[in-house]
Design a protein around this motif. Structure first.
Motif, PDB file in Angstrom:
ATOM      1  N   LEU A  10       0.375   4.882  -4.246  1.00  0.00           N
ATOM      2  CA  LEU A  10       1.310   3.916  -4.809  1.00  0.00           C
ATOM      3  C   LEU A  10       1.383   2.661  -3.950  1.00  0.00           C
ATOM      4  N   GLU A  11       1.443   2.829  -2.644  1.00  0.00           N
ATOM      5  CA  GLU A  11       1.471   1.679  -1.740  1.00  0.00           C
ATOM      6  C   GLU A  11       0.188   0.862  -1.845  1.00  0.00           C
ATOM      7  N   LEU A  12      -0.951   1.530  -1.938  1.00  0.00           N
ATOM      8  CA  LEU A  12      -2.222   0.826  -2.094  1.00  0.00           C
ATOM      9  C   LEU A  12      -2.268   0.050  -3.407  1.00  0.00           C
ATOM     10  N   ALA A  13      -1.791   0.667  -4.470  1.00  0.00           N
ATOM     11  CA  ALA A  13      -1.783  -0.004  -5.775  1.00  0.00           C
ATOM     12  C   ALA A  13      -0.865  -1.219  -5.754  1.00  0.00           C
ATOM     13  N   ILE A  14       0.287  -1.096  -5.113  1.00  0.00           N
ATOM     14  CA  ILE A  14       1.215  -2.223  -5.019  1.00  0.00           C
ATOM     15  C   ILE A  14       0.590  -3.358  -4.220  1.00  0.00           C
ATOM     16  N   GLN A  15      -0.028  -3.036  -3.077  1.00  0.00           N
ATOM     17  CA  GLN A  15      -0.660  -4.071  -2.257  1.00  0.00           C
ATOM     18  C   GLN A  15      -1.766  -4.780  -3.023  1.00  0.00           C
ATOM     19  N   LEU A  16      -2.624  -4.019  -3.699  1.00  0.00           N
ATOM     20  CA  LEU A  16      -3.719  -4.627  -4.446  1.00  0.00           C
ATOM     21  C   LEU A  16      -3.214  -5.453  -5.620  1.00  0.00           C
ATOM     22  N   PHE A  17      -2.149  -4.998  -6.268  1.00  0.00           N
ATOM     23  CA  PHE A  17      -1.566  -5.763  -7.368  1.00  0.00           C
ATOM     24  C   PHE A  17      -1.082  -7.124  -6.882  1.00  0.00           C
ATOM     25  N   PHE A  18      -0.348  -7.143  -5.774  1.00  0.00           N
ATOM     26  CA  PHE A  18       0.202  -8.405  -5.289  1.00  0.00           C
ATOM     27  C   PHE A  18      -0.878  -9.306  -4.683  1.00  0.00           C
ATOM     28  N   ILE A  19      -1.917  -8.738  -4.108  1.00  0.00           N
ATOM     29  CA  ILE A  19      -3.038  -9.557  -3.638  1.00  0.00           C
ATOM     30  C   ILE A  19      -3.735 -10.198  -4.834  1.00  0.00           C
ATOM     31  N   ILE A  56       2.171  -9.658   2.375  1.00  0.00           N
ATOM     32  CA  ILE A  56       3.570  -9.870   2.754  1.00  0.00           C
ATOM     33  C   ILE A  56       4.505  -9.521   1.598  1.00  0.00           C
ATOM     34  N   VAL A  57       4.193 -10.000   0.409  1.00  0.00           N
ATOM     35  CA  VAL A  57       5.046  -9.714  -0.752  1.00  0.00           C
ATOM     36  C   VAL A  57       4.993  -8.229  -1.098  1.00  0.00           C
ATOM     37  N   GLY A  58       3.803  -7.630  -1.052  1.00  0.00           N
ATOM     38  CA  GLY A  58       3.680  -6.203  -1.326  1.00  0.00           C
ATOM     39  C   GLY A  58       4.441  -5.362  -0.324  1.00  0.00           C
ATOM     40  N   SER A  59       4.371  -5.729   0.933  1.00  0.00           N
ATOM     41  CA  SER A  59       5.112  -5.000   1.971  1.00  0.00           C
ATOM     42  C   SER A  59       6.612  -5.093   1.740  1.00  0.00           C
ATOM     43  N   PHE A  60       7.072  -6.250   1.295  1.00  0.00           N
ATOM     44  CA  PHE A  60       8.494  -6.402   0.991  1.00  0.00           C
ATOM     45  C   PHE A  60       8.909  -5.469  -0.147  1.00  0.00           C
ATOM     46  N   PHE A  61       8.129  -5.423  -1.211  1.00  0.00           N
ATOM     47  CA  PHE A  61       8.482  -4.563  -2.325  1.00  0.00           C
ATOM     48  C   PHE A  61       8.379  -3.081  -1.962  1.00  0.00           C
ATOM     49  N   ILE A  62       7.434  -2.713  -1.126  1.00  0.00           N
ATOM     50  CA  ILE A  62       7.347  -1.329  -0.649  1.00  0.00           C
ATOM     51  C   ILE A  62       8.567  -0.995   0.203  1.00  0.00           C
ATOM     52  N   TRP A  63       8.993  -1.935   1.032  1.00  0.00           N
ATOM     53  CA  TRP A  63      10.176  -1.735   1.859  1.00  0.00           C
ATOM     54  C   TRP A  63      11.408  -1.542   0.983  1.00  0.00           C
ATOM     55  N   VAL A  64      11.558  -2.382  -0.045  1.00  0.00           N
ATOM     56  CA  VAL A  64      12.696  -2.248  -0.959  1.00  0.00           C
ATOM     57  C   VAL A  64      12.626  -0.916  -1.688  1.00  0.00           C
ATOM     58  N   LEU A  65      11.444  -0.522  -2.132  1.00  0.00           N
ATOM     59  CA  LEU A  65      11.277   0.759  -2.816  1.00  0.00           C
ATOM     60  C   LEU A  65      11.649   1.923  -1.903  1.00  0.00           C
ATOM     61  N   ASN A  66      11.228   1.878  -0.646  1.00  0.00           N
ATOM     62  CA  ASN A  66      11.569   2.939   0.299  1.00  0.00           C
ATOM     63  C   ASN A  66      13.064   2.978   0.595  1.00  0.00           C
TER      64      ASN A  66
END
Length: 71
Positions: A10-19, A56-66
């Motif tokens: 899920l984290e990989l998919a989020i990062q790739l989506f935002f990239i 950076i944006v993906g990491s923020f959304f992963i942080w919010v999700l966590n």
């Protein structure tokens, strides 16, 4: 153990989506017109900016999700 694999995917998919989203957003900005640079330099710059912004944006959304899952 299986939760970690799903979480990592899920984290990989989020990062790739935002990239990809950042790349799609930056592709129409033509910085080579304002600055004297070769086309290959422009492409590398857009790629690096996309990776940076997307990460950076993906990491923020992963942080919010966590935060929302753990509370």
């Amino acid at each position: 153990m299986e939760f970690l694999n799903i979480n990592s995917l899920l984290e990989l998919a989020i990062q790739l989506f935002f990239i990809g989203l950042a790349f799609w957003s930056l592709i129409d900005i033509h910085l080579e017109r304002q600055f004297k640079m070769h086309l290959n330099q422009y492409r590398v710059l857009i790629l690096l900016l996309s990776i940076t912004i997307g990460y950076i944006v993906g990491s923020f959304f992963i942080w919010v999700l966590n935060i929302t899952i753990n509370h």
